[in-house]
Design an enzyme around this catalytic site. Sequence first.
Site, PDB file in Angstrom:
ATOM      1  N   ARG A  70      10.053   9.854  -8.449  1.00  8.02           N
ATOM      2  CA  ARG A  70       8.612  10.368  -8.882  1.00  8.02           C
ATOM      3  C   ARG A  70       8.389  11.659  -8.118  1.00  8.02           C
ATOM      4  O   ARG A  70       8.822  11.823  -7.173  1.00  8.02           O
ATOM      5  CB  ARG A  70       7.534   9.490  -8.674  1.00  8.02           C
ATOM      6  N   TYR A 198      13.342  10.475 -14.951  1.00  9.61           N
ATOM      7  CA  TYR A 198      13.326   9.262 -14.180  1.00  9.61           C
ATOM      8  C   TYR A 198      12.217   8.537 -14.409  1.00  9.61           C
ATOM      9  O   TYR A 198      11.050   8.823 -14.680  1.00  9.61           O
ATOM     10  CB  TYR A 198      13.182  10.105 -12.722  1.00  9.61           C
ATOM     11  N   LYS A 207       3.923   3.362 -14.811  1.00 10.31           N
ATOM     12  CA  LYS A 207       3.061   4.096 -13.757  1.00 10.31           C
ATOM     13  C   LYS A 207       1.830   4.627 -14.307  1.00 10.31           C
ATOM     14  O   LYS A 207       0.678   4.495 -14.209  1.00 10.31           O
ATOM     15  CB  LYS A 207       3.478   4.764 -12.719  1.00 10.31           C
ATOM     16  N   HIS A 227      -1.112  -2.130  -8.076  1.00 10.60           N
ATOM     17  CA  HIS A 227       0.228  -1.969  -7.816  1.00 10.60           C
ATOM     18  C   HIS A 227       0.775  -3.272  -6.971  1.00 10.60           C
ATOM     19  O   HIS A 227       0.997  -3.212  -6.018  1.00 10.60           O
ATOM     20  CB  HIS A 227       0.494  -0.607  -6.842  1.00 10.60           C
ATOM     21  N   SER A 249       6.019   1.818  -3.069  1.00  9.90           N
ATOM     22  CA  SER A 249       7.217   1.614  -3.776  1.00  9.90           C
ATOM     23  C   SER A 249       8.389   1.565  -2.673  1.00  9.90           C
ATOM     24  O   SER A 249       8.429   1.931  -1.595  1.00  9.90           O
ATOM     25  CB  SER A 249       7.147   2.967  -4.603  1.00  9.90           C
ATOM     26  N   ASP A 276       5.765  -5.826  -9.766  1.00 12.60           N
ATOM     27  CA  ASP A 276       5.419  -4.182  -9.861  1.00 12.60           C
ATOM     28  C   ASP A 276       3.862  -3.874 -10.034  1.00 12.60           C
ATOM     29  O   ASP A 276       3.146  -3.232  -9.183  1.00 12.60           O
ATOM     30  CB  ASP A 276       6.432  -3.246 -10.148  1.00 12.60           C
ATOM     31  N   ARG A 365      18.484   2.631  -9.556  1.00 13.50           N
ATOM     32  CA  ARG A 365      17.482   1.741  -9.852  1.00 13.50           C
ATOM     33  C   ARG A 365      18.392   0.650 -10.773  1.00 13.50           C
ATOM     34  O   ARG A 365      19.372   1.275 -11.375  1.00 13.50           O
ATOM     35  CB  ARG A 365      16.617   2.409 -10.481  1.00 13.50           C
TER      36      ARG A 365
END
Length: 579
Positions: A70, A198, A207, A227, A249, A276, A365
Amino acid sequence: MNTSNASLARWIDEVAQLTKPDSIHWCTGSDSENEQLIAQMLERGDLIKLNPSTHPNCYLHRSHPSDVARVEHLTYVCTSSREDAGPNNNWMAPDEAHRKIDSMFEGAMRGRTMYVVPYCMGPIDSPYSRCGVQVTDSPYVVINMRVMTRMGTEALRRIERENQFVKGLHSIGDLNPERRLILHFPEELSIKSFGSGYGGNALLGKKCHALRIASWQARQEGWLAEHMLIMGVQSPEGRTHYIAAAFPSACGKTNLAMLVPPDSMPGWKIWTVGDDICWLHVGPDGELRAINPEAGYFGVVPGTNPSTNRNAFEMLRSDTIFTNVALTADNQPWWEGLDEGTPVVDWQGRPYRAESGPAAHPNSRFTVAARRNPIYSSLADAPEGVPISAILFGGRRREVAPLVYEAFNWQHGVLIGAGMASETTAAATGQVGVVRRDPMAMKPFCGYNFGDYWRHWLSFEQRAKKLPRIFHVNWFRQDASRRYLWPGFGDNLRVLRWICDRCDGRVGAQETPIGYVPHKQDLELTGLNLDGATLDALLNVDADAWRKEIEAIGAYLDEFKPRLPNELQDQLRAIAAKL
Ligand code: SAT
Ligand code: MN
C-alpha cells in the site's frame, strides 16, 4: 447496457467515455469467466501456473517491483472540509482531486478491456452488507475480487434492488509510481485509484470500500467498520465466545484467526469468521454483532509453515493465487520460513541469489477463498452475524505493553484503542520497524477525522444494551537481547482462554494503573517452557515506562483537538494520576 439500474448504466457510460477502453465486459462471476481470464493471463505471462501435482489450481502473479505494498503517502480522503478528513489523513479538495486523477484516467484504457465488477461486501442476504461496483482494466484484479468478495450477477441484482452502491474506478495505468493516486470521496461514496495493481490499492472492495468509505457510512448510520479479525473460541465444554481483534497489517491477524490449539489444550476449537475486516452493528437484542464483509483472505505468505499455522499452510496447497513469492526448480511456490524446498527464481523472476535479498517479497501475499479454510465458521455466512464478547487491540511492541490487560470500562477501552502503537511492517511502503501510533489499527484506513471516530466509538455506550469487554494484547515483547518472550501463534490461545474466563466472570485479576492484568495462576501454561522471570517480565507494568507512554499518547491525542472527546483526556488523566 447489462443492467436495469439507470444510474449504474450512466456511470459506466461516463467512465467508458473518459477511459476509452476497446471493449467492456460485465463480470458475472461464473467459473467459465474465471477460467477464460486465467487462460488469457497465462498466455500474456501475467500469471504462471504452479506445479499442478503439488499445488493444483494455483497461480503466481508478479507485480511491478515498484508496486508491492500500500502507498499511504499517495492515499487521500477528499472531503469538502479538510477538518472532516482530519490530521490522520492526507487531504485534497474534491474538485482538485477529480481534476487531477481524471486527467490520468483520460484514455487510460485504450487497447484494453474494461471490466465492470459488481460485488457485495458481506453475506449476499445480510441487511448489514453493502454493495459496490469496481471498474478496472486489470484481469488480475477481477480474479482477486472474485475470491475476496461475493462478486457477479447476484451482487448486481442486489444493487438493482437497492439502488445504492459504492463507485470504484480503477486503472493500473502504466504502473509509474509518479502517476499513482488512491483517492476516496466519502461524501459521494466513490473511489478512484490509478497506477497500482497491488491488493490494498487496487482491490477496491477491501481497504478502500470496506474500511475508508464504510467507516464514514458507518458513522452516519450508527455502526462501525473496523480493521479486525473475527474468531470463535470454543471451550472443551462447548461454549463459544466470538472475539474481534484489531492489529495493524502484517501483525498476525490471519494467524490468530486460524489458530491451531497447542497439544496441552485438548478440546479447544477455533472457528474463523474473518481475518481482516469486521463490520459491527448493534443487533435487535442490543448486543454488538459482527459480519466479515469479505469472502476470502489476502494474507501475508512469508512465515507460513506447518508449525506457525498448519491451517493456513494446508489451505494454500490448492486454488490459491500467489503474488510475489519465489519458485523452486519444479515450479512450487517458495517463501522465507518454509523448512523445505529451495528457491531458484526470486519474486522478480530473476535467478535467486542469497545476497540479493529475500527470495519471496516480505509482503508477498496469497489470495484464497475463505471456504477453503479448514476451520471456517458455520456462522461466517450468517446474515445476522455473530455476537461479540470481547474486542482486542494490539500491535508489535518490543517494550512497554504487557502480554495482556483488560480495560476498566468501555471509555477506558476506547482510550486503549486510541493510544495503540505498533512497529511498521512491509505491508506499506516506507521504513519498517519504527513505532508509530496506529489507533484501532485504523491509521491507514479511517475515512474521517479520528477525533470524530473516537466520539463515535464512545457513543456505543448509549447505543448498545451490552458491550464487549475490551483488552489489549502484545505477542511481541522482547528482552534486551531481542529475544521474543512469548512463543505466540497457537500458544496465544492461552491468553484467549483467560479473556473468555474474564467474559464469563470466572477469574479475578490484578488491578494496575493501566488495567486488569492476569493473576499468574489463572494463565494456563502447561507444556510451555516459560520460567518465572520471563512470565514476570511479560506481565510487568513498568511505572516509569508507562508514565512516558501516557505522556506520548497525550501528545498524540492533542493533535486531534478540538475534535478530541473530553472523555479520552479524562481517562488519560486518571491513569496518569494512578501512575
Ligand atoms: O494490501 S492490503 O491493504 O489489503 C493488506 C494490508 O495491508 O492489510
Ligand atoms: Mn489488513
